[in-house]
Scaffold this motif. Structure first.
Motif, PDB file in Angstrom:
ATOM      1  N   THR A  62       0.841  -1.049  -0.011  1.00  0.00           N
ATOM      2  CA  THR A  62      -0.044  -0.083  -0.081  1.00  0.00           C
ATOM      3  C   THR A  62       0.979   1.117  -0.041  1.00  0.00           C
ATOM      4  N   PRO A  63       0.165   2.487  -0.415  1.00  0.00           N
ATOM      5  CA  PRO A  63       1.180   3.545  -0.388  1.00  0.00           C
ATOM      6  C   PRO A  63       1.468   3.757   1.181  1.00  0.00           C
ATOM      7  N   PRO A  64       2.586   4.152   1.500  1.00  0.00           N
ATOM      8  CA  PRO A  64       3.026   4.442   2.916  1.00  0.00           C
ATOM      9  C   PRO A  64       2.308   5.633   3.366  1.00  0.00           C
ATOM     10  N   THR A  65       1.915   5.780   4.673  1.00  0.00           N
ATOM     11  CA  THR A  65       1.154   6.902   5.258  1.00  0.00           C
ATOM     12  C   THR A  65       2.349   7.259   6.395  1.00  0.00           C
ATOM     13  N   ALA A  66       1.947   8.412   6.921  1.00  0.00           N
ATOM     14  CA  ALA A  66       3.027   8.817   7.959  1.00  0.00           C
ATOM     15  C   ALA A  66       2.739   8.014   9.462  1.00  0.00           C
ATOM     16  N   ALA A  67       1.644   7.175   9.485  1.00  0.00           N
ATOM     17  CA  ALA A  67       1.582   6.165  10.734  1.00  0.00           C
ATOM     18  C   ALA A  67       1.901   4.680  10.349  1.00  0.00           C
ATOM     19  N   GLN A  68       1.531   4.325   9.028  1.00  0.00           N
ATOM     20  CA  GLN A  68       1.830   2.854   8.951  1.00  0.00           C
ATOM     21  C   GLN A  68       2.179   2.376   7.482  1.00  0.00           C
ATOM     22  N   HIS A  69       2.530   1.442   7.123  1.00  0.00           N
ATOM     23  CA  HIS A  69       2.592   0.755   5.820  1.00  0.00           C
ATOM     24  C   HIS A  69       2.197  -0.608   5.890  1.00  0.00           C
ATOM     25  N   ALA A  70       1.740  -0.874   4.865  1.00  0.00           N
ATOM     26  CA  ALA A  70       1.415  -2.426   4.787  1.00  0.00           C
ATOM     27  C   ALA A  70       1.997  -3.136   3.389  1.00  0.00           C
ATOM     28  N   THR A  71       2.365  -4.562   3.921  1.00  0.00           N
ATOM     29  CA  THR A  71       2.636  -5.184   2.957  1.00  0.00           C
ATOM     30  C   THR A  71       1.883  -6.416   2.979  1.00  0.00           C
ATOM     31  N   TYR A  72       1.434  -7.119   1.553  1.00  0.00           N
ATOM     32  CA  TYR A  72       0.601  -8.299   1.576  1.00  0.00           C
ATOM     33  C   TYR A  72       1.570  -9.242   0.582  1.00  0.00           C
ATOM     34  N   GLN A  73       1.710 -10.611   1.454  1.00  0.00           N
ATOM     35  CA  GLN A  73       2.405 -11.692   0.620  1.00  0.00           C
ATOM     36  C   GLN A  73       1.104 -12.697   0.418  1.00  0.00           C
ATOM     37  N   CYS A  74       1.529 -13.178  -0.942  1.00  0.00           N
ATOM     38  CA  CYS A  74       0.594 -14.183  -1.415  1.00  0.00           C
ATOM     39  C   CYS A  74       1.325 -15.122  -1.876  1.00  0.00           C
ATOM     40  N   THR A  75       0.810 -16.498  -1.063  1.00  0.00           N
ATOM     41  CA  THR A  75       1.448 -17.612  -1.466  1.00  0.00           C
ATOM     42  C   THR A  75       0.643 -18.706  -1.550  1.00  0.00           C
ATOM     43  N   ALA A  76       1.218 -19.400  -2.698  1.00  0.00           N
ATOM     44  CA  ALA A  76       0.115 -20.832  -2.884  1.00  0.00           C
ATOM     45  C   ALA A  76       1.321 -22.053  -2.679  1.00  0.00           C
ATOM     46  N   LEU A  77       0.417 -22.922  -2.326  1.00  0.00           N
ATOM     47  CA  LEU A  77       1.283 -24.422  -2.050  1.00  0.00           C
ATOM     48  C   LEU A  77       1.559 -25.045  -3.320  1.00  0.00           C
ATOM     49  N   GLN A  78       0.537 -24.913  -4.116  1.00  0.00           N
ATOM     50  CA  GLN A  78       0.597 -25.653  -5.645  1.00  0.00           C
ATOM     51  C   GLN A  78       0.116 -24.454  -6.761  1.00  0.00           C
ATOM     52  N   SER A  79       0.608 -24.633  -7.964  1.00  0.00           N
ATOM     53  CA  SER A  79       0.321 -23.582  -8.964  1.00  0.00           C
ATOM     54  C   SER A  79      -1.198 -23.453  -9.183  1.00  0.00           C
TER      55      SER A  79
END
Length: 129
Positions: A62-79
């Motif tokens: 997400t775009p960073p703000t003064a207070a926080q920033h979020a990162t999302y990690q997407c993972t699949a065990l199989q394709s």
């Protein structure tokens, strides 16, 4: 809508085909995701990795703000399995992780052309002219 305005139409992508998804997206792309536990969220692709990698296939931010920033990690065990989405919220004092469910929809938003691109003269001439 005037002729100078353009509608931005998102292109839906298949969230269950991890291999194709990681080839269709690249760093800097804008996407909208929906998960089983969270409504639509606009994000930017930070990284993509092949499904054979031991790292998350998609890393979104997400775009960073003064207070926080979020990162999302997407993972699949199989394709062809649903991707699990983990949200990491970073503040100045700590980072929290929360599973926000499986990726149910993802849509690609095309980049807007620069104004100079829209006004550039066309140099192509048809053969019959």
């Amino acid at each position: 809508m005037t002729t100078t305005q353009r509608a931005i139409v998102p292109r839906p992508l298949n969230p269950r085909n991890t291999n194709l998804l990681t080839h269709q997206l690249s760093a800097g792309d804008r996407v909208r995701i929906t998960t089983t536990k969270q409504p639509r969220t606009m994000l930017t692709v930070s990284e993509t990795h092949p499904s054979t990698s031991h790292t998350p296939q998609l890393v979104l931010t997400t775009p960073p703000t003064a207070a926080q920033h979020a990162t999302y990690q997407c993972t699949a065990l199989q394709s062809d399995a649903p991707m699990t989405v983990i949200e990491y919220t970073h503040t100045s004092s700590d980072t929290t992780a929360l599973c926000i469910g499986s990726l149910t929809t993802i849509a690609y938003f095309p980049r807007l052309s620069a104004p100079a691109d829209d006004t550039a003269a066309r140099t192509e001439v048809r053969a019959n002219e």
